[in-house]
Design a protein around this motif. Sequence first.
Motif, PDB file in Angstrom:
ATOM      1  N   GLU A  32       0.822  -1.211   0.000  1.00 39.17           N
ATOM      2  CA  GLU A  32       0.000   0.000   0.000  1.00 39.17           C
ATOM      3  C   GLU A  32       0.853   1.257   0.000  1.00 39.17           C
ATOM      4  N   GLN A  33       1.895   1.249   0.814  1.00 30.98           N
ATOM      5  CA  GLN A  33       2.744   2.423   0.928  1.00 30.98           C
ATOM      6  C   GLN A  33       3.496   2.685  -0.381  1.00 30.98           C
TER       7      GLN A  33
ATOM      8  N   TYR B 190       1.865   6.606  -7.033  1.00 30.02           N
ATOM      9  CA  TYR B 190       0.567   7.010  -7.603  1.00 30.02           C
ATOM     10  C   TYR B 190      -0.002   5.960  -8.559  1.00 30.02           C
TER      11      TYR B 190
ATOM     12  N   HIS C  54       1.074   4.024  -3.037  1.00 32.15           N
ATOM     13  CA  HIS C  54       0.775   5.444  -2.774  1.00 32.15           C
ATOM     14  C   HIS C  54       1.942   6.322  -3.217  1.00 32.15           C
TER      15      HIS C  54
END
Length: 303
Positions: A218-219, A225, A222
């Motif tokens: 997830e990190q 993008y 993010h």
Amino acid sequence: MKISEINNWQQLSVERRKIIEKEMSENIYQAIEMEEIFAQCHQETSGCKVSIPLHSHDFYEILYVCNGSPQYLLDSSRYQLAPGDIVFLPAGVPHCPIELNKLIEPYRRYVLWVKRSFLETLIYTWPELEVLKNKKYILHTNGDCLEKLHNSFKNLSNENKFQLFCWEAALVLETGLLLIDIQRVAMNISEPKPEEPRLLDQILNYIDLNLNNKLDLEQISHKFYVSSRTVSRLFRLQLNVSCSQFITQKRLIVAKNLISAGKPLEQIYNLVGFGDYSSFYRAFKREYGISPSQYRKLGERLP
């Protein structure tokens, strides 16, 4: 797994290998060891259905590409290989071929393993070979040197295979000559540049720079993008592992190098991004089949 066991391993079907790997609960390539000689050489072939994970060794590894043109991951840089290329890998360097499933013909190579103590003895005797010690590189060979280097690897492999009179002495002498020839070629040929950066390359570089920080799917998604699915797909298609598996493999390779460098075990887990020693211990033993302390003792016995 030692070289004396590799030939039998190569003859097994992919399905049988997977069963054995599961039973062993360890990565075959991570578990490779050298025999009790200074140098050894053999030939390996990997088809399009084979996957070779990111790994490192406690010895020097020199590859000569015979057939196939895989892409190769060296640390976090990606290179395109071709027949005749040489990959020079010092101990502890993370590496693996990638996207083998896209190859038209099998990836066949000569594999030369050289003990650190042997190389260090050569460097002590001839200091000008110091450049070999910790430098990793890929060479695109051509012309006369291509045939000469190919024959050198072939001769080394035959010495190892047939083991005629004084074969171990022949391995040592021919390995020394080959290292000199490789260095001569390296001095006259510019090193190839990595492939143009793609999203995966940017992610791999980011992982390298942040191993001691929190890293998860997830990190990373993010940060770049993109969706988690996009990142997962990149790792599965090109490296045949999940993002989290790759991060763990990279952390453990760095941990192995820190152990070999003498860092206290109670400090290492934090330096490579594990939350506590117990999770580091479990991951290390699952990947390599031995505990961090056992690995340290093994390293102390290596010549």
